[in-house]
Scaffold this motif. Structure first.
Motif, PDB file in Angstrom:
ATOM      1  N   GLU A 214       3.415   5.819  -1.706  1.00 22.22           N
ATOM      2  CA  GLU A 214       2.794   5.331  -0.340  1.00 22.22           C
ATOM      3  C   GLU A 214       1.804   7.237  -0.342  1.00 22.22           C
ATOM      4  O   GLU A 214       0.261   6.498   0.064  1.00 22.22           O
TER       5      GLU A 214
ATOM      6  N   TYR B 170       4.811  -6.362  -3.381  1.00 21.99           N
ATOM      7  CA  TYR B 170       4.865  -5.038  -3.359  1.00 21.99           C
ATOM      8  C   TYR B 170       3.557  -4.986  -3.399  1.00 21.99           C
ATOM      9  O   TYR B 170       2.588  -3.968  -3.213  1.00 21.99           O
TER      10      TYR B 170
ATOM     11  N   SER C 144       0.811  -4.316  -0.407  1.00 19.67           N
ATOM     12  CA  SER C 144       0.957  -3.073   0.044  1.00 19.67           C
ATOM     13  C   SER C 144       0.170  -1.647  -0.049  1.00 19.67           C
ATOM     14  O   SER C 144      -0.050  -0.087  -0.254  1.00 19.67           O
TER      15      SER C 144
END
Length: 470
Positions: free
Chosen positions: A339, A368, A371
């Motif tokens: 990220e 996941y 996100s």
């Protein structure tokens, strides 16, 4: 009286486990979860911890790798490359964790899917002059296994040694009849941590997920493909299994042979000496110019070498990083690295299989997505069959291919091995292949994913809870 006795035993065992968690817990959040399980699920919580929760990296219950390294002849590494350039940190990291330096004089052949892979494997096996080493997580009976049996018999009659390791759980379906046929023709074959009641709780969760073939110490194969007919014929539920494998001709093949030799000592307490003739032949082939570094890891190591290697590759990315993997269930460090890279402007793309071989694992993977999509990571669902490749490529400069998934099981519990290739042409080849598959895949958008049903969100929440155990 009996009730008091069993209650005393229960309290004693529970107290011992609690002390173990407090002293050896890997992460506070995980330790707290196990403590809650033990206090809220009588007996069951303790059994789950004994089966899945013990920190083997801390305890080194069997100290397998240490014993193997002590008893094996120390390998020689010709053509040792200088640790420099933009990936100097990664080279040093892998060398200190796995003891293999990056080496030159390697020829690489990218093998996509089963037909191409097994054609190259059988060609190499037919040309064996000294010995054949095989190590597989899944070795299933069928046409491929029968073909290997005939080849082994022929090569053994020519004086070639054949050694084979299969994982005791991954290859649980392998029949005694087939194993007896292997032994009858002269194949030395052993299981890795086979299912045994006496050590069921201590070994079931630790599997050898490696896929290695080494011929004469100079030709080797590794990647995601197991010995199974489903790579040629597919299966009824998922269709054809799509995967990537790598053939290495050169010095790095000898390093994979050393990984096999360590595992060979673990299963039978016997040593296998490195084949110097193969390494000498490889190092003399000046047409092989690829720089390759082998990284191996397992629950006996001091540090999670595969996770640290993946983490470093992600953090070093400047332009792009493309990941193909069926089981992207990242821990906090890997997730934050992905990220952070995406938010910082790196083109981060992940491709997973649109079809799944395990529903709970699939829920964990998708838990996941929200996100990662919010951070700007592009996620593709490959629609055809089951995508099983384990590849990372970055910046037209580096790539890794091997057996390790992007999850805690591969990082903490399995024995895995990858090849890291420091080569622009090879990286560009994998980038081109990724982009080709991306055109055939479904790109998920953040807005689209937010609109998924409440049922799907609940499934993903359940999957995330179980993700550390998968």
């Amino acid at each position: 009286m009996w009730l008091a006795f069993f209650l005393s035993i229960y309290i004693l065992v529970a107290f011992s486990i609690i002390i173990s968690i407090l002293m050896n817990g890997a992460r506070p959040s995980k330790s707290l979860a196990w403590l809650l399980a033990i206090f809220t699920i009588p007996v069951g919580g303790m059994l789950l911890y004994l089966l899945l929760g013990r920190n083997r990296r801390k305890n080194k219950l069997l100290k397998l790798k240490e014993r193997a390294l002590f008893n094996l002849p120390q390998p020689t590494f010709p053509q040792k490359a200088t640790f420099d350039g933009q990936y100097q940190k990664l080279m040093n990291l892998v060398y200190h964790n796995s003891h293999f330096p990056p080496v030159e004089n390697n020829k690489l052949t990218l093998l996509k899917d089963g037909k191409t892979t097994f054609k190259s494997i059988f060609e190499a096996l037919e040309n064996a002059n000294h010995r054949i080493h095989l190590l597989y997580y899944i070795f299933e009976e069928g046409e491929l296994a029968n073909k290997l049996l005939l080849l082994f018999e022929r090569k053994i009659n020519e004086g070639v040694q054949v050694r084979m390791i299969y994982d005791g759980i991954g290859s649980f379906s392998l029949s005694k009849s087939y194993l007896n046929k292997l032994r009858d023709i002269g194949v030395e074959v052993y299981p890795f941590l086979p299912f045994k009641f006496g050590r069921f709780l201590s070994s079931l969760n630790y599997r050898n997920h490696r896929k290695i073939i080494v011929v004469d110490g100079v030709v080797a194969f590794t990647g995601g493909i197991n010995i199974s007919d489903k790579y040629l014929k597919g299966d009824l539920e998922l269709g054809i299994w799509h995967d990537m494998h790598l053939r290495l001709d050169g010095v790095a093949a000898g390093h994979l042979d050393y990984v096999f030799a360590m595992d060979w000592y673990l299963v039978c307490k016997r040593t296998v000496k490195p084949l110097g003739v193969g390494l000498k032949k490889a190092s003399e082939n000046l047409n092989n110019d690829k720089l390759v570094q082998i990284v191996s890891g397992g629950p006996d190591d001091d540090f999670p070498s595969l996770e640290q290697a993946y983490f470093t590759i992600i953090n070093k990315a400047n332009s792009y990083i493309y990941i193909t993997n069926p089981y992207v269930i990242p821990g906090r460090a890997i997730l934050q690295a992905l990220e952070t890279a995406a938010i910082g402007g790196v083109d981060v793309r992940i491709m997973v299989s649109g079809n799944t071989d395990n529903k709970i694992v699939n829920w964990s993977v998708r838990s996941y997505f929200e996100s990662m999509l919010k951070a700007g990571i592009k996620i593709y669902l490959f629609p055809d069959g089951f995508l099983h490749s384990k590849i990372i490529v970055s910046d037209d400069a580096i790539a890794t291919i091997g057996t390790a998934n992007l999850d805690d099981r591969s990082f903490e519990q399995n024995y895995e091995v990858n090849a890291i290739v420091y080569d622009s042409l090879f990286a560009k080849l994998l980038r081109k292949d990724f982009l080709k598959d991306a055109k055939e895949s479904k790109l998920i958008t953040y807005e689209e994913y937010l609109d998924r049903s409440l049922t799907e969100k609940l499934k993903e929440g359940l999957g995330k809870i179980f993700s550390p155990l998968l």
